[in-house]
Design a protein around this motif. Structure first.
Motif, PDB file in Angstrom:
ATOM      1  N   SER A 156      25.761  59.131  61.496  1.00  0.00           N
ATOM      2  CA  SER A 156      26.525  60.290  61.961  1.00  0.00           C
ATOM      3  C   SER A 156      25.889  60.878  63.221  1.00  0.00           C
ATOM      4  N   SER A 157      26.486  61.941  63.711  1.00  0.00           N
ATOM      5  CA  SER A 157      25.980  62.586  64.926  1.00  0.00           C
ATOM      6  C   SER A 157      24.822  63.546  64.653  1.00  0.00           C
ATOM      7  N   LEU A 158      24.410  63.687  63.394  1.00  0.00           N
ATOM      8  CA  LEU A 158      23.229  64.520  63.108  1.00  0.00           C
ATOM      9  C   LEU A 158      21.997  63.830  63.676  1.00  0.00           C
ATOM     10  N   GLU A 159      21.270  64.545  64.510  1.00  0.00           N
ATOM     11  CA  GLU A 159      20.112  63.947  65.168  1.00  0.00           C
ATOM     12  C   GLU A 159      18.971  63.713  64.185  1.00  0.00           C
ATOM     13  N   GLY A 160      18.232  62.628  64.430  1.00  0.00           N
ATOM     14  CA  GLY A 160      17.142  62.215  63.553  1.00  0.00           C
ATOM     15  C   GLY A 160      16.104  63.277  63.275  1.00  0.00           C
ATOM     16  N   PRO A 161      15.579  63.962  64.295  1.00  0.00           N
ATOM     17  CA  PRO A 161      14.569  64.991  64.028  1.00  0.00           C
ATOM     18  C   PRO A 161      15.078  66.109  63.118  1.00  0.00           C
ATOM     19  N   LEU A 162      16.316  66.514  63.287  1.00  0.00           N
ATOM     20  CA  LEU A 162      16.895  67.547  62.432  1.00  0.00           C
ATOM     21  C   LEU A 162      17.010  67.022  61.005  1.00  0.00           C
ATOM     22  N   ARG A 163      17.468  65.786  60.851  1.00  0.00           N
ATOM     23  CA  ARG A 163      17.567  65.202  59.509  1.00  0.00           C
ATOM     24  C   ARG A 163      16.204  65.210  58.821  1.00  0.00           C
ATOM     25  N   GLU A 164      15.163  64.804  59.541  1.00  0.00           N
ATOM     26  CA  GLU A 164      13.829  64.740  58.934  1.00  0.00           C
ATOM     27  C   GLU A 164      13.321  66.121  58.532  1.00  0.00           C
ATOM     28  N   LEU A 165      13.600  67.134  59.334  1.00  0.00           N
ATOM     29  CA  LEU A 165      13.193  68.497  58.957  1.00  0.00           C
ATOM     30  C   LEU A 165      13.879  68.928  57.665  1.00  0.00           C
ATOM     31  N   THR A 204      26.545  82.296  51.305  1.00  0.00           N
ATOM     32  CA  THR A 204      27.452  83.380  51.679  1.00  0.00           C
ATOM     33  C   THR A 204      28.390  82.953  52.812  1.00  0.00           C
ATOM     34  N   ASP A 205      29.406  83.752  53.025  1.00  0.00           N
ATOM     35  CA  ASP A 205      30.299  83.515  54.161  1.00  0.00           C
ATOM     36  C   ASP A 205      29.523  83.619  55.472  1.00  0.00           C
ATOM     37  N   ALA A 206      28.582  84.559  55.542  1.00  0.00           N
ATOM     38  CA  ALA A 206      27.785  84.725  56.761  1.00  0.00           C
ATOM     39  C   ALA A 206      26.939  83.487  57.033  1.00  0.00           C
ATOM     40  N   LEU A 207      26.372  82.914  55.994  1.00  0.00           N
ATOM     41  CA  LEU A 207      25.582  81.690  56.154  1.00  0.00           C
ATOM     42  C   LEU A 207      26.468  80.551  56.635  1.00  0.00           C
ATOM     43  N   TYR A 208      27.654  80.429  56.048  1.00  0.00           N
ATOM     44  CA  TYR A 208      28.607  79.398  56.472  1.00  0.00           C
ATOM     45  C   TYR A 208      29.018  79.614  57.930  1.00  0.00           C
ATOM     46  N   GLU A 209      29.279  80.838  58.299  1.00  0.00           N
ATOM     47  CA  GLU A 209      29.672  81.132  59.682  1.00  0.00           C
ATOM     48  C   GLU A 209      28.562  80.758  60.659  1.00  0.00           C
ATOM     49  N   GLU A 210      27.316  81.063  60.310  1.00  0.00           N
ATOM     50  CA  GLU A 210      26.186  80.709  61.178  1.00  0.00           C
ATOM     51  C   GLU A 210      26.062  79.199  61.300  1.00  0.00           C
ATOM     52  N   ALA A 211      26.190  78.496  60.191  1.00  0.00           N
ATOM     53  CA  ALA A 211      26.120  77.032  60.231  1.00  0.00           C
ATOM     54  C   ALA A 211      27.281  76.467  61.057  1.00  0.00           C
ATOM     55  N   SER A 212      28.452  77.076  60.920  1.00  0.00           N
ATOM     56  CA  SER A 212      29.635  76.605  61.657  1.00  0.00           C
ATOM     57  C   SER A 212      29.515  76.815  63.163  1.00  0.00           C
ATOM     58  N   LYS A 213      28.702  77.770  63.584  1.00  0.00           N
ATOM     59  CA  LYS A 213      28.462  77.970  65.019  1.00  0.00           C
ATOM     60  C   LYS A 213      27.632  76.836  65.607  1.00  0.00           C
ATOM     61  N   GLN A 214      26.781  76.232  64.775  1.00  0.00           N
ATOM     62  CA  GLN A 214      25.858  75.209  65.254  1.00  0.00           C
ATOM     63  C   GLN A 214      26.345  73.785  64.993  1.00  0.00           C
ATOM     64  N   PHE A 215      27.259  73.621  64.040  1.00  0.00           N
ATOM     65  CA  PHE A 215      27.694  72.288  63.628  1.00  0.00           C
ATOM     66  C   PHE A 215      29.206  72.198  63.603  1.00  0.00           C
ATOM     67  N   SER A 216      29.724  71.066  64.034  1.00  0.00           N
ATOM     68  CA  SER A 216      31.156  70.811  63.892  1.00  0.00           C
ATOM     69  C   SER A 216      31.456  70.659  62.397  1.00  0.00           C
ATOM     70  N   GLU A 217      32.719  70.661  62.056  1.00  0.00           N
ATOM     71  CA  GLU A 217      33.089  70.494  60.643  1.00  0.00           C
ATOM     72  C   GLU A 217      32.546  69.170  60.095  1.00  0.00           C
ATOM     73  N   ASP A 218      32.694  68.091  60.865  1.00  0.00           N
ATOM     74  CA  ASP A 218      32.187  66.790  60.428  1.00  0.00           C
ATOM     75  C   ASP A 218      30.664  66.812  60.260  1.00  0.00           C
ATOM     76  N   GLU A 219      29.971  67.463  61.182  1.00  0.00           N
ATOM     77  CA  GLU A 219      28.516  67.549  61.077  1.00  0.00           C
ATOM     78  C   GLU A 219      28.087  68.374  59.872  1.00  0.00           C
ATOM     79  N   LEU A 220      28.815  69.447  59.595  1.00  0.00           N
ATOM     80  CA  LEU A 220      28.474  70.287  58.455  1.00  0.00           C
ATOM     81  C   LEU A 220      28.694  69.532  57.140  1.00  0.00           C
ATOM     82  N   VAL A 221      29.721  68.714  57.097  1.00  0.00           N
ATOM     83  CA  VAL A 221      29.926  67.861  55.917  1.00  0.00           C
ATOM     84  C   VAL A 221      28.756  66.890  55.785  1.00  0.00           C
ATOM     85  N   MET A 222      28.342  66.264  56.883  1.00  0.00           N
ATOM     86  CA  MET A 222      27.217  65.323  56.835  1.00  0.00           C
ATOM     87  C   MET A 222      25.921  66.037  56.452  1.00  0.00           C
ATOM     88  N   LEU A 223      25.720  67.241  56.965  1.00  0.00           N
ATOM     89  CA  LEU A 223      24.534  68.025  56.601  1.00  0.00           C
ATOM     90  C   LEU A 223      24.554  68.349  55.109  1.00  0.00           C
TER      91      LEU A 223
END
Length: 152
Positions: free
Chosen positions: A26-35, A103-122
Motif C-alpha cells: 500500500s501507500s503507507l510508508e515503511g518508516p511509519l509502518r515500523e513505528l 472518538t470522532d475527533a481522533l478520526y477527524e485528525e487521522a482523516s486529515k493525514q490519511f486518505s480513506e484507503d490509507e486509513l483502512v490500511m492503517l
C-alpha cells in the motif's frame, strides 16, 4: 520455551502473511509502518515482535533515538504530524477497553493525514500486529534471534 511453533504452522498463518503483503504494497510508508508496529507491540508487551520490528526499523534507516523515545511520542518533537496521527489511531485501536477512545475527533485528525484507503490500511496494520502479538505471546516465541531479511 516455545509452546507451539509459528514457523511449523506457517500455512495456518498464511492469511495474516497475505494481509501483511497487501499492507506493505500500500501507500503507507515503511518508516511509519515500523513505528506503528513497534508502538502496538510495546503496548502489548510482545518481546518477539519488538525484537523483530526494532531490527527491521533500524535496518531501514530509522534512528535509535526515535525508537527509544516512542513510548513518549506525545512529548517528543521529532515525530511528524502524520506519524502522530498514526500512533494515536494505533493506540486507540489497541486499547479497546475505552482508556483511549476512538472518538470522532481522533478520526477527524487521522482523516486529515490519511486518505480513506490509507486509513483502512492503517487500521488493518494495527489489527494485524495485534494478532501477531497475541500469537507470539501465546506461543512464547523466543526473542533475540530475528535477523532482518531472513524469513522462517
Amino acid at each position: 520455551m516455545s509452546r507451539f511453533s509459528v514457523p511449523k504452522h506457517f500455512k495456518s498463518f498464511k492469511p495474516l502473511m497475505d494481509l501483511s503483503a497487501q499492507i506493505h504494497a500500500s501507500s503507507l510508508e515503511g518508516p511509519l509502518r515500523e513505528l506503528v508496529l513497534m508502538r502496538v507491540s510495546q503496548m502489548n508487551g510482545c518481546a518477539y515482535c519488538l525484537d523483530m520490528h526494532s531490527k527491521d526499523a533500524l535496518a531501514a534507516g530509522e534512528t535509535s533515538q526515535r525508537l527509544f523515545v516512542l513510548p513518549a511520542w506525545r512529548e517528543a518533537t521529532f515525530y511528524s504530524e502524520r506519524e502522530r496521527a498514526a500512533l494515536a489511531w494505533a493506540e486507540a485501536l489497541t486499547r479497546l477497553d475505552g482508556a483511549i477512545p476512538v472518538t470522532d475527533a481522533l478520526y477527524e485528525e487521522a482523516s486529515k493525514q490519511f486518505s480513506e484507503d490509507e486509513l483502512v490500511m492503517l487500521t488493518l496494520l494495527v489489527t494485524m500486529i495485534n494478532s501477531w502479538n497475541r500469537l507470539n505471546i501465546a506461543a512464547h516465541t523466543p526473542s533475540g534471534t530475528y535477523q532482518p531479511g531472513k524469513s522462517w
